[in-house]
Design a protein around this motif. Structure first.
Motif, PDB file in Angstrom:
ATOM      1  N   MET A  74      -7.316  62.047  39.911  1.00 50.13           N
ATOM      2  CA  MET A  74      -8.622  62.696  39.769  1.00 50.13           C
ATOM      3  C   MET A  74      -8.404  64.092  39.205  1.00 50.13           C
ATOM      4  N   ALA A  75      -9.442  64.626  38.537  1.00 54.92           N
ATOM      5  CA  ALA A  75      -9.312  65.974  37.961  1.00 54.92           C
ATOM      6  C   ALA A  75     -10.568  66.808  38.164  1.00 54.92           C
ATOM      7  N   SER A  76     -11.437  66.399  39.085  1.00 55.11           N
ATOM      8  CA  SER A  76     -12.651  67.188  39.330  1.00 55.11           C
ATOM      9  C   SER A  76     -13.254  66.793  40.666  1.00 55.11           C
ATOM     10  N   LEU A  77     -14.072  67.706  41.182  1.00 54.47           N
ATOM     11  CA  LEU A  77     -14.957  67.417  42.308  1.00 54.47           C
ATOM     12  C   LEU A  77     -16.372  67.340  41.742  1.00 54.47           C
ATOM     13  N   TYR A  78     -17.249  66.544  42.364  1.00 60.65           N
ATOM     14  CA  TYR A  78     -18.565  66.350  41.761  1.00 60.65           C
ATOM     15  C   TYR A  78     -19.590  65.969  42.822  1.00 60.65           C
ATOM     16  N   ILE A  79     -20.848  66.264  42.492  1.00 56.91           N
ATOM     17  CA  ILE A  79     -21.975  65.855  43.333  1.00 56.91           C
ATOM     18  C   ILE A  79     -23.111  65.424  42.424  1.00 56.91           C
ATOM     19  N   ASP A  80     -24.064  64.700  42.976  1.00 64.12           N
ATOM     20  CA  ASP A  80     -25.231  64.207  42.233  1.00 64.12           C
ATOM     21  C   ASP A  80     -26.492  64.678  42.956  1.00 64.12           C
ATOM     22  N   LEU A  81     -27.351  65.415  42.260  1.00 69.05           N
ATOM     23  CA  LEU A  81     -28.622  65.885  42.821  1.00 69.05           C
ATOM     24  C   LEU A  81     -29.751  65.053  42.225  1.00 69.05           C
ATOM     25  N   ASP A  82     -30.372  64.220  43.051  1.00 74.34           N
ATOM     26  CA  ASP A  82     -31.494  63.395  42.589  1.00 74.34           C
ATOM     27  C   ASP A  82     -32.767  64.227  42.561  1.00 74.34           C
ATOM     28  N   CYS A  83     -33.599  64.013  41.540  1.00 71.14           N
ATOM     29  CA  CYS A  83     -34.847  64.766  41.389  1.00 71.14           C
ATOM     30  C   CYS A  83     -35.992  63.801  41.116  1.00 71.14           C
ATOM     31  N   PRO A 155     -25.340  60.899  48.901  1.00 71.92           N
ATOM     32  CA  PRO A 155     -24.148  60.866  49.749  1.00 71.92           C
ATOM     33  C   PRO A 155     -23.104  59.842  49.318  1.00 71.92           C
ATOM     34  N   GLY A 156     -23.489  58.884  48.489  1.00 72.82           N
ATOM     35  CA  GLY A 156     -22.534  57.863  48.088  1.00 72.82           C
ATOM     36  C   GLY A 156     -21.657  58.249  46.924  1.00 72.82           C
ATOM     37  N   VAL A 157     -21.897  59.410  46.316  1.00 70.53           N
ATOM     38  CA  VAL A 157     -21.202  59.771  45.077  1.00 70.53           C
ATOM     39  C   VAL A 157     -19.956  60.603  45.337  1.00 70.53           C
ATOM     40  N   ALA A 162     -14.031  55.842  42.579  1.00 72.73           N
ATOM     41  CA  ALA A 162     -14.328  54.875  41.528  1.00 72.73           C
ATOM     42  C   ALA A 162     -15.739  55.057  40.983  1.00 72.73           C
ATOM     43  N   ARG A 163     -16.371  56.180  41.282  1.00 71.14           N
ATOM     44  CA  ARG A 163     -17.757  56.426  40.888  1.00 71.14           C
ATOM     45  C   ARG A 163     -17.884  56.526  39.367  1.00 71.14           C
TER      46      ARG A 163
END
Length: 950
Positions: A74-83, A155-157, A162-163
C-alpha cells in the motif's frame, strides 16, 4: 498528466494494478495491468464506452485475484465522504468543511481530494511502499479517529486493502448522468512515512496472524461447539432402524447374530444388544422382541437387566466379547457404536390451533415456547427442540436428515412494500433473545449474497457451505406462501389506518375498537418496532402518571396530555401542534417529562429525538410516526438557521419531494401527518429563529411557548426515584385511549369542537391564531377522554385555566415582538454598510446650464468597497435601495419581499423610481430601478464611521 501523477502518488510500485469497470445491464470487467500508465489508458477507453471505472488501492501479487489476501503493498491512507440529501453531508462543500475541521483537530496533514461525482475521496500519500500487515493497524486507527471526532466516513472503505475507488479523469454514470470525476487541487505537501501516522493516530501493532488454511481440517470437540450441541438436542436413535439395517446386511454383524441366535447367545452378548435398545427412543419394546427366545428371558428380568446398563456398548466392546467379526465390517473405524446406525432427527410434533387474527384452524408445531411456529414446507422440517433439517437420500437410497440451521427461522406472511416491492416477513428465534422480525425483499431471495447480507444483519450465521441450503429453504417458503396466502400491504407510517378511524397502527399492533390485530413491518418502520412493544403494566403507568397530579404542575400535565392528544389531531385541519417547553438552564424536569409522555407509545429512550439528529432525520421521523407524538429533547443544540425549516416543515405536514436514490423517479411520500410535538431547550425555539431572521410572525403563530419556572418538591429523592422509574411501563396507554375514541368517534369530535369554541371565546382567538386554538383544544380534550377511559385523574378545569393564561401570554408576546418596518431598514443599512454610497445630494446639471454635460461633482463621504446596493444622501436623509439587492436581502432574512415593499410605501412613503446611483461621482453608470425611502424620521448617521474617500 495530472491524473496519472496522482495515481502514481497513491499507489505502490511493483506488482499488478487492478482496474474494475461497471455498466448497467453489462457484464462487470476486472483486469490487471503491470504499470499505472497502462491502467489509466485502459480506464479512459472503458470510460469513453460509458462505464464507471475504478482502480484498486493496493498492488496485487497474482493478476486476476482482487482479494485482500493477495495485496502486496500500500502507498496511501484514504477515506470516503458520502454526500447527498439523505447522507450525513448534504453536499461536498459541507463535507470538505468537516474534513478541514477534522484535520486541524487531529493534526492530520493536508490531503489530496477527488471529486467522485457526488462525494469526496480523500488521500494521504505515504513516502514509502508498505506491506498490508503494517498498513492495516494504521488504517484502522484512522477509522477510529474519524469516529471519535465525528467525521462521517464510509466505514467499509478506510481499512479495506482491496478497496476500489473512482479514477480521476473519468465520469460517474451512476445516477443516469455523466458527472466528471476530478482532482480538487494537487498534492503539494511532502508525503509522510507510515510510522508518522502510526505515532499520530496511536495505532496498535497488529497481532501475528495464522493462515486460515491451518484450520481447514480442525474440528471442534462436541462439548466445545455450541452449534453442534444445539443440533444434537434433536438427535435420537431408532432401534427399529438399527435392526432394519442390520437384518438387510447393512448394519452390525454382531447384532444380527444376537437377534437371530437368541437362544444360544451368552449373557454379555445379550446385554450388549439391550445396551443399544435402552438408549433408542423406541428401544423398550424392541428389547423384549430381541430377548423373548433367550432361555433366561422374563419381562421383569429383562427390564432389570436394562436398568443396570449405563451406556450403549461400543464396537470395541462387542469385538472384545466376540472377536474376529468386527474387523471385516465395512463400518469398522467409521462408527464407534452400533447405536449410530439408528441415528435420526426427532421431528417436532404438530397440532391444530386457532389463528389469533382470522380464527381459522392452522397447523403449528407443538411446544414452541408459547409461539405458534408454522409447519415448515416439505422436504424441510423442524427438530423436536428447534432448528431446520431437510430429508435427503444417501448413497444407498435411504432418507437421512441433514441439518441446515440450529435455530428456528421461518416466514409467515407476504407483504407488499412501497419501496422494496414484494417481501416476506421472517422470524428468528435465538437462544437468549426475544423473537426477531424482519422483512426480506424477494429481490434478495434470489441472490445468495443479498440474502446472506439481510439474514446476517438480523442474526443468522452459518458456514459458507450452508448458504445454498438456506437459500433453497427460503425460496421454498416463498413458493408455499405465494400458493396459499394473499399478500398484505405494509404500512410505512404509524397512526390512523384510514379517514374512517377504523384502526390505529403502532409498531406491530393494529388497534381496533374491539381487538388488537397484527401489523407487519415495512422497510421504513421495522427499525422502530422493538421500541413500540408494550412493557410493564398499564396500572404501573397510571400510578406513575399520578406523579404530576399536584398543584403547580399544570405545565407538566400539559406535556403529558399534549402527547396523548396526537391521535386527535386528525380531527383538525392543523398538521402539527408545536409546544416550545424552555427554561433558563437545566434541572427543571423538562426531559424527564418528555420521556414519560413518550411512554404512552413505547420506549422513550428509543423514541425521543436527540440534539444531534439532523433536519432530514427529524422530517423522516415525522413522516413515519404520522399520528404519533414526537418529542425533541435539548433543541438548544439544533442549528438556528434550520429552526424555521423545522417549524414550517412540521406544520406543512409532508416531507419535501425528493428523487429516489438509484433511479429516476420521485421518492414515495406517505400520507400527511397530524401530530403533536414538544420541544425542550434552554431558550425558546423562536429566539433561535430571530437570531437569523428579522421577522418571524408566521413562526410565532405556529408555536405555543412556555417559559418553565422551577417547582420546589418536598424531597429531591422524590424526583430521583420517579426519573429512574420512567420507561418501566410503556406502550399500554395508547391502546386504551384510541379504543375509547373508536367506541364513539362522533362524540369525540363534538367534544373537541366544543372545547375549541370555549378556548377561542376565552382568549379572543381569530383565524390567525388557529394553531394555538387547536393545540389547546386537543390537549384539554385528550385529558377529558383520558379521564373517561380511566387513564388520568388530572383536573380539566385547572388545566383549561392554565391553557387560557398561556395563550394570552403568547398573544401579548407576539404583539410586543412585532418588528417595525423602520427596524428592517436599519438592519438593511447596517448589514450592507460597506456596500452603500454615502454622499450629499446633487442635482443633475447636464444640459444648457452645464456645457461639460456632467453633473456637479461631489466628494463622496464613503464609497462602496465591492458592490453597490444603495445610495444614502446624508444631507436630505434619502435612501435609494437597488430593488434586486433588496430582494436578495429579504430572501436571506426569509421576509416576504412584496409585503416589505408595501409596508415601506404605507409607513415611510417609499416609491419605485429610476435613478443613476452614482450621480455626482466620476462613475457614469446607467439608471437603475430603485426604491426611494425617506429616512428623516430615523436615526441614521449623517456621516458614516470610518474614512473611505477613495
Amino acid at each position: 498528466m495530472e491524473n496519472v501523477g496522482f495515481l502514481k502518488q497513491v499507489l505502490a510500485s511493483g506488482g499488478n494494478y487492478c482496474l474494475f469497470a461497471n455498466k448497467a445491464d453489462k457484464p462487470k470487467i476486472q483486469k490487471f495491468y503491470p504499470t499505472v500508465d497502462r491502467l489509466f489508458h485502459a480506464a479512459m477507453d472503458m470510460n469513453d464506452n460509458g462505464r464507471d471505472v475504478y482502480f484498486g488501492l493496493g498492488t496485487f501479487d497474482d493478476a486476476g485475484d482482487r482479494k485482500a489476501a493477495n495485496v502486496l503493498n500500500m502507498a496511501s491512507l484514504y477515506i470516503d465522504l458520502d454526500c447527498g440529501e439523505e447522507k450525513e453531508y448534504p453536499d461536498q462543500t459541507t463535507a470538505i468543511a468537516a474534513l478541514k475541521d477534522f484535520c486541524k483537530e487531529a493534526g492530520m496533514p493536508r490531503p489530496v481530494l477527488v471529486n467522485s461525482g457526488y462525494g469526496v475521496h480523500v488521500y494521504w500519500p505515504l513516502s514509502e511502499d508498505v506491506p498490508v500487515s503494517e498498513w492495516k493497524p494504521v488504517a484502522l486507527a484512522l477509522k477510529r479517529e474519524c469516529a471519535k471526532r465525528n467525521l462521517y466516513i464510509d466505514p467499509g472503505v478506510t481499512a479495506d486493502a482491496a478497496r476500489i475507488l473512482r479514477v480521476p479523469g473519468s465520469n460517474n454514470y451512476k445516477r443516469g448522468a455523466s458527472t466528471p470525476v476530478t482532482l480538487l487541487g494537487v498534492f503539494d505537501g511532502d508525503p509522510r512515512p507510515l510510522s508518522w501516522f502510526a505515532d499520530l493516530l496511536k495505532a496498535e501493532a497488529s497481532a501475528p496472524t495464522v493462515s486460515a488454511s491451518l484450520f481447514s481440517n480442525v474440528k471442534l470437540r462436541i462439548e466445545d461447539d455450541p452449534v453442534m450441541q444445539r443440533m444434537l438436542r434433536n438427535r435420537e436413535s431408532s432401534f427399529k432402524q438399527v435392526l432394519q439395517k442390520t437384518l438387510s446386511g447393512r448394519g452390525c454383524e454382531q447384532l444380527r447374530f444376537a437377534v437371530e441366535e437368541q437362544a444360544s447367545v451368552d449373557e454379555p452378548m445379550w446385554r450388549g444388544v439391550l445396551s443399544i435398545a435402552k438408549f433408542c427412543s423406541d428401544g423398550e419394546k424392541g428389547a423384549h422382541i430381541v430377548s423373548r427366545d433367550h432361555p433366561d428371558y422374563s419381562p421383569e428380568g429383562t427390564a432389570a437387566k436394562m436398568a443396570g446398563i449405563v451406556g450403549p456398548y461400543t464396537c470395541k466392546t462387542f469385538d472384545g466379547n466376540r472377536p474376529g467379526v468386527c474387523e471385516d465390517c465395512p463400518l469398522w473405524g467409521k462408527i464407534t457404536s452400533p447405536i449410530q446406525l439408528g441415528a435420526i432427527i426427532a421431528e417436532a410434533d404438530v397440532e391444530e390451533v386457532e389463528d389469533e387474527e382470522t380464527g381459522d384452524p392452522v397447523v403449528v408445531y407443538k411446544n414452541a415456547k408459547d409461539t405458534a411456529i408454522p409447519v415448515y414446507p416439505k422436504p424441510f422440517h423442524r427438530g423436536k427442540h428447534g432448528g431446520i433439517f431437510v430429508k435427503q437420500e444417501d448413497d444407498d437410497g435411504n432418507l437421512t436428515d441433514v441439518d441446515i440451521y440450529p435455530n428456528d427461522l421461518y416466514y409467515t406472511k407476504r407483504v407488499l412494500d412501497h419501496e422494496a416491492g414484494e417481501c416476506v416477513l421472517g422470524k428468528l428465534h435465538l437462544p437468549n433473545d426475544t423473537v426477531r422480525e424482519f422483512l426480506l425483499p424477494l429481490v434478495a431471495a434470489t441472490s445468495k449474497e443479498e440474502l446472506r447480507k439481510i439474514l446476517s444483519k438480523n442474526g443468522v450465521v452459518v458456514g459458507a457451505k450452508k448458504w445454498d441450503a438456506i437459500m433453497a429453504y427460503t425460496q421454498r417458503w416463498i413458493e408455499d406462501l405465494q400458493t396459499k396466502t394473499v399478500a398484505d400491504t405494509a404500512r410505512t407510517q404509524f397512526g390512523w389506518s384510514d379517514n374512517n378511524f377504523t384502526s390505529y397502527v403502532i409498531g406491530d399492533r393494529e388497534i381496533f375498537a374491539d381487538r388488537i390485530g397484527y401489523n407487519p413491518p415495512s422497510t421504513k418502520t421495522s427499525y422502530l418496532f422493538p421500541a413500540l412493544k408494550p412493557r410493564g403494566t398499564l396500572d404501573g403507568w397510571k400510578a406513575q402518571a399520578e406523579f404530576y397530579n399536584r398543584e403547580g404542575l399544570e405545565p407538566y400535565q400539559f406535556v403529558v396530555c399534549h402527547a396523548l392528544a396526537a391521535p386527535l389531531m386528525r380531527f383538525t385541519p392543523v398538521h402539527a401542534a408545536i409546544f416550545d417547553f424552555y427554561s433558563d438552564g437545566s434541572g427543571h424536569g423538562k426531559s424527564t417529562t418528555q420521556k414519560f409522555a413518550l411512554t404512552i407509545y413505547g420506549d422513550p429512550g428509543e423514541l425521543i429525538v436527540g440534539p444531534k439528529d439532523t433536519l432530514n432525520a427529524r422530517m423522516n421521523r415525522m413522516e413515519v410516526m404520522k399520528d404519533v407524538n414526537l418529542q425533541f429533547d435539548e433543541f438548544t443544540e439544533f442549528p438556528a438557521d434550520q429552526t424555521s425549516d423545522v417549524i414550517y416543515g412540521a406544520t406543512d405536514g409532508r416531507q419535501k419531494a425528493r428523487m429516489s436514490s438509484g433511479n429516476n423517479e420521485e421518492r414515495y411520500r406517505g400520507e400527511p401527518w397530524h401530530t403533536t410535538l414538544t420541544s425542550s431547550s434552554n431558550y425558546s425555539m423562536l429566539a433561535k429563529v430571530y437570531a437569523v431572521k428579522a421577522k418571524a410572525e408566521a413562526e410565532e403563530q405556529r408555536v405555543l411557548r412556555y417559559h418553565v419556572q422551577p417547582h420546589n418538591f418536598t424531597e429531591k429523592s422524590e424526583t430521583d426515584i420517579f426519573a429512574k422509574s420512567v420507561g418501566q411501563n410503556t406502550g399500554h396507554a395508547i391502546e386504551v385511549f384510541v379504543q375509547h375514541i373508536m367506541q364513539d368517534v362522533g362524540t369525540a369530535k363534538e367534544l373537541l369542537e366544543s372545547v375549541q369554541r370555549k378556548i377561542d371565546t376565552a382568549c379572543g382567538l381569530t383565524m390567525q391564531n388557529r394553531f394555538w386554538s387547536v393545540q389547546g383544544a386537543v390537549t384539554i380534550t385528550a385529558l377529558i377522554l383520558a379521564r373517561e377511559a380511566g387513564l388520568l385523574t388530572y383536573d380539566p378545569g385547572k388545566l383549561f385555566k392554565w391553557v387560557v393564561q398561556l395563550i394570552n401570554e403568547n398573544k401579548r408576546g407576539t404583539a410586543e415582538a412585532k418588528v417595525p418596518v423602520e427596524t428592517l431598514i436599519n438592519d438593511f443599512v447596517h448589514e450592507n454598510y460597506g456596500s452603500i454610497l454615502w454622499i450629499k445630494s446633487t442635482d443633475d446639471l447636464r444640459g444648457a446650464h452645464n456645457s461639460s454635460g456632467l453633473d456637479s461633482l461631489v466628494v463622496p463621504e464613503m464609497q462602496p468597497k465591492v458592490r453597490l446596493v444603495a445610495r444614502y444622501e446624508t444631507d436630505v436623509k434619502m435612501l435609494y435601495i437597488v430593488m434586486k439587492a433588496l430582494k436578495v436581502w429579504c430572501a436571506k432574512q426569509r421576509l416576504n419581499y412584496d409585503s416589505v415593499v408595501m409596508e415601506l410605501a404605507e409607513k415611510m412613503g417609499a416609491r419605485k423610481q429610476k435613478m443613476r446611483m452614482c450621480k455626482g461621482t466620476k462613475m457614469n453608470l446607467p439608471a437603475a430601478t430603485v426604491l426611494s425611502v425617506d429616512c428623516a424620521s430615523m436615526d441614521l448617521p449623517e456621516k458614516p464611521n470610518g474614512d473611505n474617500k477613495t
